[in-house]
Design a protein around this motif. Structure first.
Motif, PDB file in Angstrom:
ATOM      1  N   ALA A 202       0.967  -1.233  -0.033  1.00 39.31           N
ATOM      2  CA  ALA A 202       0.025   0.078   0.025  1.00 39.31           C
ATOM      3  C   ALA A 202       0.881   1.269  -0.160  1.00 39.31           C
ATOM      4  N   ASP A 203       2.139   1.169   0.579  1.00 36.21           N
ATOM      5  CA  ASP A 203       2.959   2.257   0.669  1.00 36.21           C
ATOM      6  C   ASP A 203       3.444   2.614  -0.713  1.00 36.21           C
ATOM      7  N   LYS A 204       3.443   1.987  -1.692  1.00 40.08           N
ATOM      8  CA  LYS A 204       3.782   2.147  -2.867  1.00 40.08           C
ATOM      9  C   LYS A 204       2.840   2.640  -3.896  1.00 40.08           C
ATOM     10  N   GLU A 205       1.662   2.656  -3.367  1.00 36.65           N
ATOM     11  CA  GLU A 205       0.601   3.162  -4.211  1.00 36.65           C
ATOM     12  C   GLU A 205       0.500   4.795  -4.558  1.00 36.65           C
ATOM     13  N   TRP A 206       0.004   5.235  -5.585  1.00 34.86           N
ATOM     14  CA  TRP A 206      -0.087   6.645  -5.943  1.00 34.86           C
ATOM     15  C   TRP A 206      -1.646   7.109  -5.825  1.00 34.86           C
ATOM     16  N   ASP A 289      10.603  -2.002 -23.509  1.00 37.20           N
ATOM     17  CA  ASP A 289      11.430  -0.739 -24.079  1.00 37.20           C
ATOM     18  C   ASP A 289      10.020   0.243 -24.572  1.00 37.20           C
ATOM     19  N   LEU A 290       9.265   0.237 -23.549  1.00 35.60           N
ATOM     20  CA  LEU A 290       7.981   1.292 -23.861  1.00 35.60           C
ATOM     21  C   LEU A 290       8.338   2.534 -23.499  1.00 35.60           C
ATOM     22  N   PRO A 291       7.691   3.674 -23.671  1.00 35.01           N
ATOM     23  CA  PRO A 291       7.802   4.816 -23.129  1.00 35.01           C
ATOM     24  C   PRO A 291       7.283   4.618 -21.766  1.00 35.01           C
ATOM     25  N   HIS A 292       8.007   4.883 -20.593  1.00 37.94           N
ATOM     26  CA  HIS A 292       7.396   4.643 -19.357  1.00 37.94           C
ATOM     27  C   HIS A 292       7.984   5.754 -18.437  1.00 37.94           C
ATOM     28  N   VAL A 293       7.123   6.015 -17.415  1.00 36.00           N
ATOM     29  CA  VAL A 293       7.441   6.775 -16.177  1.00 36.00           C
ATOM     30  C   VAL A 293       7.032   5.801 -15.094  1.00 36.00           C
ATOM     31  N   GLN A 294       8.056   5.735 -14.014  1.00 37.45           N
ATOM     32  CA  GLN A 294       7.784   4.662 -13.076  1.00 37.45           C
ATOM     33  C   GLN A 294       7.884   5.684 -11.693  1.00 37.45           C
ATOM     34  N   LEU A 295       6.836   5.250 -10.920  1.00 37.29           N
ATOM     35  CA  LEU A 295       6.650   6.115  -9.781  1.00 37.29           C
ATOM     36  C   LEU A 295       6.931   5.711  -8.479  1.00 37.29           C
ATOM     37  N   TYR A 296       7.669   6.504  -7.822  1.00 39.91           N
ATOM     38  CA  TYR A 296       8.269   6.155  -6.371  1.00 39.91           C
ATOM     39  C   TYR A 296       8.037   7.082  -5.282  1.00 39.91           C
TER      40      TYR A 296
END
Length: 351
Positions: A202-206, A289-296
């Motif tokens: 849960a603490d990784k959720e946006w 290899d897709l355009p990708h934004v990863q949220l942290y």
């Protein structure tokens, strides 16, 4: 040369280890490479070129009822399957007791050896039996990203070098004629951007309102939002997002059906890009290899985030990255040059 890779779980960890296969194939073209993995992740490995055999197990399930007759039967069948081939090298890429047990059960050739990590790296799990079982325990620098760690371990074990950028190998099977399924074609296309919001922590959720605000920006720029899910909770979140976005346009968002892992990978590969939290599905987007934004929400992107710059980036913020930061990162991904390994992706006018 017969080589066995042991990386059982979880999904993100399995994805991070995929470049090892292509590294070995480049250095040892005649090698026969097998991989032991949890059954639920075997469909992903089935689309990885260069693997000779995927050996599936269900250790997670077997541990829940170790004395049951069906468990004993399936365990014995797994051991017999595992021991079909004598291996010149057994490489434990996971470093846990369960992977050490599998490595120990594997059959070696007369001069074969077992290799494993000698130490824990920052932020990773590690258990001592992995080095007790190994004939050769290999030390890796403590602050080593997950993908690099597996590549270095295998390279030191087998004595080869590897290219600077990892090749996950997942994009190649898509060129095979007739692979795409009609159902996938109807829900995934280059006008879709996929929101991967589900994670086991849960603490990784946006925040939900952040996803909705971001979705409205995509819709205004001509994109449809595709919403993936893997369980009932994630489905409910996807439905809530779609309901909010579709108030302005009935086709602003689409909730995907529950897809098996191989079909989900195919669907992702047909889309124009992905926004996702730190999760296994998000890491598949990196591997494709897709355009990708990863949220942290934590400063751990150095360990598990995308290694490449430009088309794939991580965004860190506390308590969570802002919508504006994610949107600007996405625009940067679209402006970045396409790598040679990437698919040709027709993107709508999102800039």
């Amino acid at each position: 040369m017969n080589i066995l890779l042991v990386k059982l779980s979880s999904l993100g960890d399995v994805v991070h280890a995929l470049p090892v296969v292509q590294d070995i194939r480049a250095a040892w073209p005649e090698a026969r490479i097998d991989w032991v993995v949890e059954k639920s992740f075997a469909p992903l490995l089935a689309r990885c070129p260069g693997l000779n055999r995927v050996i599936a197990c269900e250790i997670r399930r077997w541990r829940k009822s170790p004395l049951a007759a069906v468990t004993r039967q399936q365990w014995n069948a797994f051991k017999a399957d595992l021991r079909q081939t004598p291996y010149d090298a057994v490489i434990d890429l996971q470093g846990l007791t369960k992977s050490a047990l599998v490595a120990r059960l594997a059959r070696l050739s007369p001069h074969g050896k077992r290799y494993a990590l000698a130490n824990q790296t920052d932020g990773s799990g590690y258990e001592a039996p992995t080095r007790w079982v190994a004939d050769v325990a290999i030390r890796v620098e403590a602050r080593t990203p997950a993908v690099q760690r597996s590549r270095e371990l295998a390279a030191q074990a087998l004595g080869h070098s590897f290219a600077p950028l990892p090749d996950f190998g997942l994009n190649r099977p898509l060129a095979q004629a007739g692979r795409a399924q009609p159902a996938i074609e109807s829900i995934a296309n280059a006008r879709c951007v996929v929101f991967v919001h589900g994670t086991s922590r849960a603490d990784k959720e946006w925040p939900l309102d952040y996803w909705i605000a971001l979705g409205r920006r995509f819709n205004a720029a001509g994109w449809q939002v595709a919403l993936a899910h893997g369980n009932a909770k994630e489905l409910a979140t996807s439905q809530a997002m779609a309901q909010a976005l579709n108030l302005q346009s009935p086709e602003a968002a689409i909730v995907w059906p529950l897809l098996p892992l191989d079909a989900l990978t195919d669907a992702l590969a047909r889309c124009g890009g992905v926004i996702g939290v730190d999760s296994g599905v998000s890491h598949i987007a990196v591997a494709l290899d897709l355009p990708h934004v990863q949220l942290y929400n934590f400063d751990t992107a150095w360990r598990t985030g995308p290694a490449s710059a430009g088309r794939q980036v991580s965004v860190f913020g506390q308590p969570a990255p802002s919508v504006e930061a994610v949107w600007q990162a996405w625009l940067g991904c679209l402006a970045a040059p396409v790598s040679e390994a990437a698919h040709a992706i027709q993107t709508p006018g999102a800039t």
